[in-house]
Design a protein around this motif. Structure first.
Motif, PDB file in Angstrom:
ATOM      1  N   MET A 135      61.503  17.785  39.143  1.00 41.65           N
ATOM      2  CA  MET A 135      61.999  16.490  39.605  1.00 41.65           C
ATOM      3  C   MET A 135      63.126  16.671  40.615  1.00 41.65           C
ATOM      4  N   MET A 136      64.008  17.598  40.338  1.00 41.28           N
ATOM      5  CA  MET A 136      65.115  17.831  41.258  1.00 41.28           C
ATOM      6  C   MET A 136      64.620  18.352  42.598  1.00 41.28           C
ATOM      7  N   SER A 137      63.640  19.257  42.577  1.00 39.14           N
ATOM      8  CA  SER A 137      63.120  19.816  43.827  1.00 39.14           C
ATOM      9  C   SER A 137      62.297  18.785  44.602  1.00 39.14           C
ATOM     10  N   SER A 138      61.833  17.721  43.926  1.00 36.74           N
ATOM     11  CA  SER A 138      61.072  16.666  44.587  1.00 36.74           C
ATOM     12  C   SER A 138      61.966  15.593  45.195  1.00 36.74           C
ATOM     13  N   GLY A 139      63.274  15.719  45.002  1.00 30.90           N
ATOM     14  CA  GLY A 139      64.204  14.790  45.627  1.00 30.90           C
ATOM     15  C   GLY A 139      64.974  13.896  44.689  1.00 30.90           C
ATOM     16  N   VAL A 140      64.829  14.101  43.381  1.00 30.50           N
ATOM     17  CA  VAL A 140      65.602  13.337  42.405  1.00 30.50           C
ATOM     18  C   VAL A 140      66.987  13.977  42.271  1.00 30.50           C
ATOM     19  N   ASP A 141      68.026  13.155  42.250  1.00 30.59           N
ATOM     20  CA  ASP A 141      69.400  13.665  42.161  1.00 30.59           C
ATOM     21  C   ASP A 141      69.940  13.667  40.739  1.00 30.59           C
ATOM     22  N   VAL A 142      69.518  12.679  39.940  1.00 28.34           N
ATOM     23  CA  VAL A 142      69.982  12.567  38.556  1.00 28.34           C
ATOM     24  C   VAL A 142      68.798  12.179  37.683  1.00 28.34           C
ATOM     25  N   VAL A 143      68.681  12.822  36.510  1.00 30.16           N
ATOM     26  CA  VAL A 143      67.632  12.494  35.542  1.00 30.16           C
ATOM     27  C   VAL A 143      68.286  11.932  34.290  1.00 30.16           C
ATOM     28  N   THR A 144      67.838  10.735  33.896  1.00 31.39           N
ATOM     29  CA  THR A 144      68.353  10.104  32.681  1.00 31.39           C
ATOM     30  C   THR A 144      67.337  10.260  31.552  1.00 31.39           C
ATOM     31  N   LEU A 145      67.774   9.965  30.328  1.00 30.41           N
ATOM     32  CA  LEU A 145      66.907  10.131  29.163  1.00 30.41           C
ATOM     33  C   LEU A 145      66.936   8.869  28.306  1.00 30.41           C
ATOM     34  N   GLY A 146      66.539   8.999  27.022  1.00 32.11           N
ATOM     35  CA  GLY A 146      66.488   7.846  26.137  1.00 32.11           C
ATOM     36  C   GLY A 146      66.264   8.271  24.706  1.00 32.11           C
ATOM     37  N   ASN A 147      65.498   7.484  23.955  1.00 31.52           N
ATOM     38  CA  ASN A 147      65.338   7.764  22.529  1.00 31.52           C
ATOM     39  C   ASN A 147      64.495   9.006  22.259  1.00 31.52           C
ATOM     40  N   HIS A 148      63.768   9.502  23.269  1.00 31.42           N
ATOM     41  CA  HIS A 148      63.019  10.748  23.101  1.00 31.42           C
ATOM     42  C   HIS A 148      63.766  11.948  23.694  1.00 31.42           C
ATOM     43  N   ALA A 149      65.062  11.792  23.869  1.00 28.56           N
ATOM     44  CA  ALA A 149      65.856  12.870  24.479  1.00 28.56           C
ATOM     45  C   ALA A 149      65.670  14.195  23.750  1.00 28.56           C
ATOM     46  N   TRP A 150      65.554  14.148  22.429  1.00 25.05           N
ATOM     47  CA  TRP A 150      65.513  15.379  21.638  1.00 25.05           C
ATOM     48  C   TRP A 150      64.103  15.711  21.131  1.00 25.05           C
ATOM     49  N   SER A 151      63.089  14.998  21.635  1.00 25.27           N
ATOM     50  CA  SER A 151      61.727  15.198  21.119  1.00 25.27           C
ATOM     51  C   SER A 151      61.153  16.568  21.442  1.00 25.27           C
TER      52      SER A 151
END
Length: 265
Positions: free
Chosen positions: A56-72
């Motif tokens: 994702m970062m190499s595709s141009g995303v600067d920040v990645v967020t998560l949620g309730n599946h953060a630890w899945s």
């Protein structure tokens, strides 16, 4: 400042849409910061892995967020502390929670704080996101010029209540988790951009990215079913564009974004 936000990335198809469409969207909209929710980005559609984060970062995303599946996906524990642009919901309870719930991007001297919170209605009972957000924003006032919040929640009422509660304190609140893009983009009180849900990036023809057969069977027989990502579906990428006045930190525009791999539904 212009922000491109991409809604929940689901499975292999979601990652393909990130690779194929984020560079084109950035060329079209010219955002200074691109954010994507990656909590469902593994091939099984739950959690995140290191290869997906890097892609994702190499595709141009600067920040990645998560949620309730953060630890899945347990692998996250091996890299979240070293991944400075990967943030999980700030309001997970307890001490020494791995990772962080916010990051600050400095773009030509303008400092954007990206925050991640999780709601509590129909989800796990984390710490109060309203109180935690108020305290965090207050503590970062001297470090940030604007605040963007990915509010990962189930209930539409909780998302809107949070946005109205934080109106004027943050520049934008965009909801994630329900995987269906809503039609209510607005600017609350002329200050805070809001969208109940940014939608999903991944398989468009299943059910929230999953194969429809197992989901329908669950409704029919009320027995547990193993959901699998729909690998044969057309892809969709959903999100929004937000403009922020760098002098005031207030949002001036929010526009939903949605593209299909092969035309309309």
């Amino acid at each position: 400042m212009r922000i491109l936000f991409i809604g929940d990335v689901v499975g292999n198809k979601g990652m393909k849409m990130i690779r194929d469409y984020v560079p084109a969207l950035k060329q079209e909209y010219r955002p200074q910061v691109t954010i994507a929710n990656g909590e469902n980005s593994t091939p099984m559609g739950r959690g995140i892995n290191l290869s997906g984060y890097k892609e994702m970062m190499s595709s141009g995303v600067d920040v990645v967020t998560l949620g309730n599946h953060a630890w899945s996906n347990p692998e996250i524990n091996d890299f979240i502390d070293d991944s400075k642009r990967l943030i999980r919901p700030y309001n997970f309870p307890g001490e020494n929670v791995p990772g962080t719930g916010y990051t600050i991007m400095n773009v030509n001297g303008f400092r954007l704080a990206v925050l991640n919170f999780q709601g509590r209605v129909f989800l796990d009972n984390l710490d109060d996101p309203f109180r935690e957000a108020t305290e965090l924003v207050k503590s970062l006032q001297s470090e940030a010029d604007a605040f963007f919040v990915d509010f990962h929640a189930e209930a539409t009422s909780e998302k809107l209540a949070f946005a109205k509660y934080m109106s004027g304190e943050v520049s934008a609140v965009v909801g994630t988790h329900t995987h269906v893009q809503t039609n209510d983009a607005r600017i609350i009180n002329g200050k805070t951009a809001f969208l109940t849900d940014a939608g999903m990036t991944g398989p468009a023809d299943g059910m929230l990215g999953m194969q429809e057969k197992s989901v329908i069977e669950r409704f029919l027989n009320q027995r547990p079913a193993r959901y699998k990502v729909d690998e044969d579906s057309r892809g969709i990428i959903c999100g929004c564009i937000i403009d922020i006045d760098e002098k005031t930190g207030n949002a001036t525009k929010i526009e939903p974004v949605k593209q299909m791999e092969n035309g309309l539904f």
